[in-house]
Every structure is written in structure tokens, then in C-alpha cells.
Design an enzyme around this catalytic site. Sequence first.
Site, PDB file in Angstrom:
ATOM      1  N   CYS A   2      82.429  28.484 -32.191  1.00 24.86           N
ATOM      2  CA  CYS A   2      82.729  28.319 -30.779  1.00 24.86           C
ATOM      3  C   CYS A   2      81.899  27.180 -30.190  1.00 24.86           C
ATOM      4  O   CYS A   2      80.853  26.824 -30.696  1.00 24.86           O
ATOM      5  CB  CYS A   2      82.487  29.586 -29.969  1.00 24.86           C
ATOM      6  SG  CYS A   2      83.436  31.011 -30.488  1.00 24.86           S
ATOM      7  N   LYS A 607      81.255  26.497 -38.666  1.00 25.64           N
ATOM      8  CA  LYS A 607      80.095  25.770 -39.173  1.00 25.64           C
ATOM      9  C   LYS A 607      78.804  26.521 -38.901  1.00 25.64           C
ATOM     10  O   LYS A 607      78.001  26.741 -39.781  1.00 25.64           O
ATOM     11  CB  LYS A 607      80.040  24.375 -38.532  1.00 25.64           C
ATOM     12  CG  LYS A 607      78.819  23.545 -38.950  1.00 25.64           C
ATOM     13  CD  LYS A 607      78.843  23.238 -40.428  1.00 25.64           C
ATOM     14  CE  LYS A 607      77.647  22.440 -40.871  1.00 25.64           C
ATOM     15  NZ  LYS A 607      77.603  22.278 -42.331  1.00 25.64           N
TER      16      LYS A 607
END
Length: 612
Positions: A2, A607
Site C-alpha cells: 500500500c 514489496k
Amino acid sequence: MCGIVGAVSTRNIVPVLIEGLRRLEYRGYDSCGVAVQRDGQLERARTVSRVADLDTQAQSSHLDGAIGIAHTRWATHGRPDTVNAHPHFSGDTIALVHNGIIENYETLREELKAVGYGFESQTDTEVVAHLIHQAYTYPSSATRGHLFASVRAVVKRLHGAYAIAVFARDNPDVVVGARAGSPLVVALGDNESFLASDALAVAGTANRIVYLEEGDVVELTREGLTVADARDHVVEREVKVVEAHAAAVELGPYRHFMQKEIFEQPRALGDTLEGVQGFAPDLFGPRAAEVLPKVDSVLILACGTSYYSGCTAKYWLESIAKIPTQVEVASEYRYRDTVPNPNALVVVISQSGETADTLAALRHARELGHTHTLAICNVATSAMVRETELRFLTRAGTEIGVASTKAFTTQLAALYMLALTFAKLRGHLKAEAEEVALRQLRHLPSALNAVLALEPQIIAWSEEFTRRENALFLGRGLHFPIAMEGALKLKEISYIHAEAYPAGELKHGPLALVTEQMPVVTVAPNDALLEKLKSNIQEVRARGGKLYVFADADTHIQSSDGIQVIRMPEHYGQLSPILHVVPLQLLAYHTAVARGTDVDKPRNLAKSVTVE
């Protein structure tokens, strides 16, 4: 995972918000959106497509405004669709974006329903928007009409990890942010202010950065900021001038960021090793000379690729420094009973320094009485670095691709130096051996360049892997964690099911999977286990398995029927894992490219995993 960008300015801020989202795409997402206040109304655009499509949608609807928030969402509560995409509105008054997980959202949701609030989405985020609306608009609310105070009141009711950004339709001069367990920074410009998950989002737009502390709530205006801490006291936070480089999110001549980052590894290692003249405790911070001599064991906590760097470090720490070492998956460590050792050094490893499970494990270790802590991290301003006693900062540079590459090899270099530092302190490293190790480290960048030159041979192998759906990876000793990392790389970006085993475990189960259709990737350095590994290779050949071997030049393993060999340029002793992992990265990358997957943003992955 996010990304948040927020802004209050005097100009149309939508292009800056969307560019910020583009720079945060590397964190992973499945939907995105932007909201502004225009002509006294809340307006937004949302999509389950890419940020580029959001940009097109915003332009076609002529979305503009001087105050706004934007978000990339990685679904946790509610499927990835437009209704669940952020920003969320409460009535026609509150616009909010949120990273993280609100653990008590179901209880709060029922309370809100009981007083008449309806819900359009399945998200926990909408609960927060309604709570702020209630605090901001209800006549009986003590914080009515004061957004900063309303958010401060609401966050006291939230359980979990989160970062939020919110603004109100009737107050176009203020954006409020809050963080607890998820990163959030403030950037101050000329007559404008920004919020973001990462300073990279506003690089080139504002460079005066404030890193919010755990529990902070911040009120942003065009002129500056006001911060309230976790105890609800108004406090000052240091403003730092940070030159984040937007070029880090540019591909240059490369097709993907992962490819770029693989080829940046010689530079990244050179930067990480710059200035290292010996293996003294001060490599790990000013207090290390006092702390490290007291340490009698090491506990390593990490997740994913960082966990495999920790597994490699265990071999170094025990064989070179003779210090007992335990490696734990961070997400498991905090949920089981352990026997703490106050003389242990707790080492936490994370590229971002914001990995939720690793941060939680670090805090749990401290609660158990572990006082000596060290972070191996790539981000100097991260929570992990701020919360540990000692630190080593790798200099990999911004890593965009979800599949870690240069962060892993620089972590290995840092951990190798930790092992040598302990060895020297404990009398196991003579001056001559220290000089040899220093020379090898300094030669690493050129040795890696020689490994990268193997790419054409690896591309040829990848064409064969493209047609497979399963693969085995084998390694022994120090190189077993490298086999695990190679398997992880292949599965996460090519979606080929891959598993790694110690080669000696073949006959205890995995050999049943070996057929002519099963590629078996083997890491074969010229070390003390080479002859054992050769026997394992013959076991695979005897069952018709197809072997792909990365072998040191002096191993005498030859290509023949059923076995293909790529020769590594040179044997590098204890540092061999740093060289041997690079061809595995290239194999995974080129296989994924040939299969047409989204290499930099593989499905379902993010990530920086900032929720548990």
C-alpha cells in the site's frame, strides 16, 4: 505494501498525487484512487487497474483541487474492486485513505451500525472514516468541527497497525495523518505540505522531511505542521533535508527494475563496503565496542529473503566466530515460548526496516529481556534502525522490484563482516586472515561483474524452464540457504512451483519427485562438501532428472547427457554464496520474462510488508 500520498497546497495537486503513487507502485497494489475537494465538494477517481489508468481517468473527468489524498491498495479486508478501493468517504464530509489492519474493526462496525451508519465496502478502512465523521460532525462530540482533535480521539480506539491520511470537505486547509506500526513521513515545501508512505513519493517536490514517530498524529497546513505524540502531547519533530532521488524509479536502459537491480549489485556492494579498513566493532555503531564483547550468542529474526541471508550468516558466525547462532522466522518467533538469553545479540534484518513481522518480533524480544539489538537495514530513517541499539546500513539504494536482489547481497556482506568482527573479538581471526578477507571483499564487485557476464548462457537455460511447472533446487552447507533463495525467486516471479532441499536429504523424500520433466538446479562450489554433492548429482541422473549445475571452475563437473553446467568464474571461499546467488536471480528473471509475468509486481505480493 500500500502507499499513501496526501497534500495541501495552493495549486492543483492531482498530478503530484498521481506521480507520487507511480513512485510507490513498487510496494505492490491491486487498486488505486485519488480524492480532492473542489468547489466545496468531495470528488474522487478509483480503479482496479494501474496508476496510469487512474491518471487517464482523473484527466478525463477534469479532477483537480488544492487539497487531496491518494492511495494504492493491497487487499486485506474485501476483494480488490472499485467499491473497496480507497479513498473512502463518510457522507459528503470525510475522505480517508489507510494502510494496515484495524484488528477490532468488527466491533467498531457494529457500534456504528447501531447508530445509523451504513457501509458500502467490506473494508476495515470505512470504519475509521465513519468514526472520524462521528467525532467531527456529531453535535454531542467534544471534538466537533476540529479534524485534528477528532482524529486524535479516534486513533485511541483503534487496535492494530495503520497509517491514515484524512481531510474534510468543509476545511480545505488541513490534511491530518496518523501512524501506528506503518510508516508515514511529512514533506514540507514552499506554501505546501505533503504526507507520504515514503519520501521517494515527493522527491524533487519537497526535501524538508519529518519522520513521524510511533503513535504520532499530524496536522498539515500550507504553512507547516503540528504533531501530537502517542500521549497526546504536542511535540516538535526534527526536520531533515533529504535528497531522495527520483531517478531511482527510472528504468534507464533496462526492461525491468529487477534486471536493473541485479546489474546494480557490483555498485551496491562497493558502496556498502566503502571505507571498511578492518573488522572493528565500530562498523556497527558507536556503542558496539561496549556491547559486542559481552555477547555470547546471536539470535537472528527476519522474513522472506532476509531470513535466508540470516540462515547463511549462521554458517559464518558459527564456523568463523565460533559463536552459537539461532535463526528464526520473525512471524513465528513472537508466538511461541522461548528461553531468552540476556547476553544474546538480537539481529533483525530487513530491506525497508518497516517489515511488520520483524518489527513485532524485535519488540517481543525486548519485552523478554533482550537488551542488545542490531539492525541490518537499507533505510537509515526506518523504524527498525531507530529502535535498535546497534545498526549497519547497507547502501543498496532504492530497491523497486518486489523480488529482492541487491538488498540480499548487501545484507550478506554486512553479516559476513559481523562474523569476522566477532571472530576478531573472540581471538579467532589473525591479522593475516583479516587482510585476506579484506582483499576478497574489495574484489567482490569485479567478481560479480564476471558472474553477470554469464547472462547469455542463463538465458538459454531459462527457455527450457519456461515449459516447466515445478523445479527442485539443491545445495549443501553454506549454499543450502542460497538454494532456498533461488527457489523463492523462481516461484515468486515466474509462478513455477519450486522447492529447495539440502542435497543430502534427496533420498529422504524429494527423490520421489525426480523425473525427466523435473529440472533440478544445483549450486556446486568447490568446498569440503563437493564430493558428497557429486554423489547427490549422480542420484538425480540415475533417475532421469535434468540437472542444471552452477559449478566452480575447478570442480571438474562436466556437461554431459542429463546434466548442463555453467562454470562460475572463480571459487571465492566463504564469500561464495554472494556470487552463487546472482545466476539464480538471473535464471528466475529470464524465466519470468519468457513466461510473460509481471516481473516487478508479481501477483498477490507486495514489496514492503507492513501488516502482519
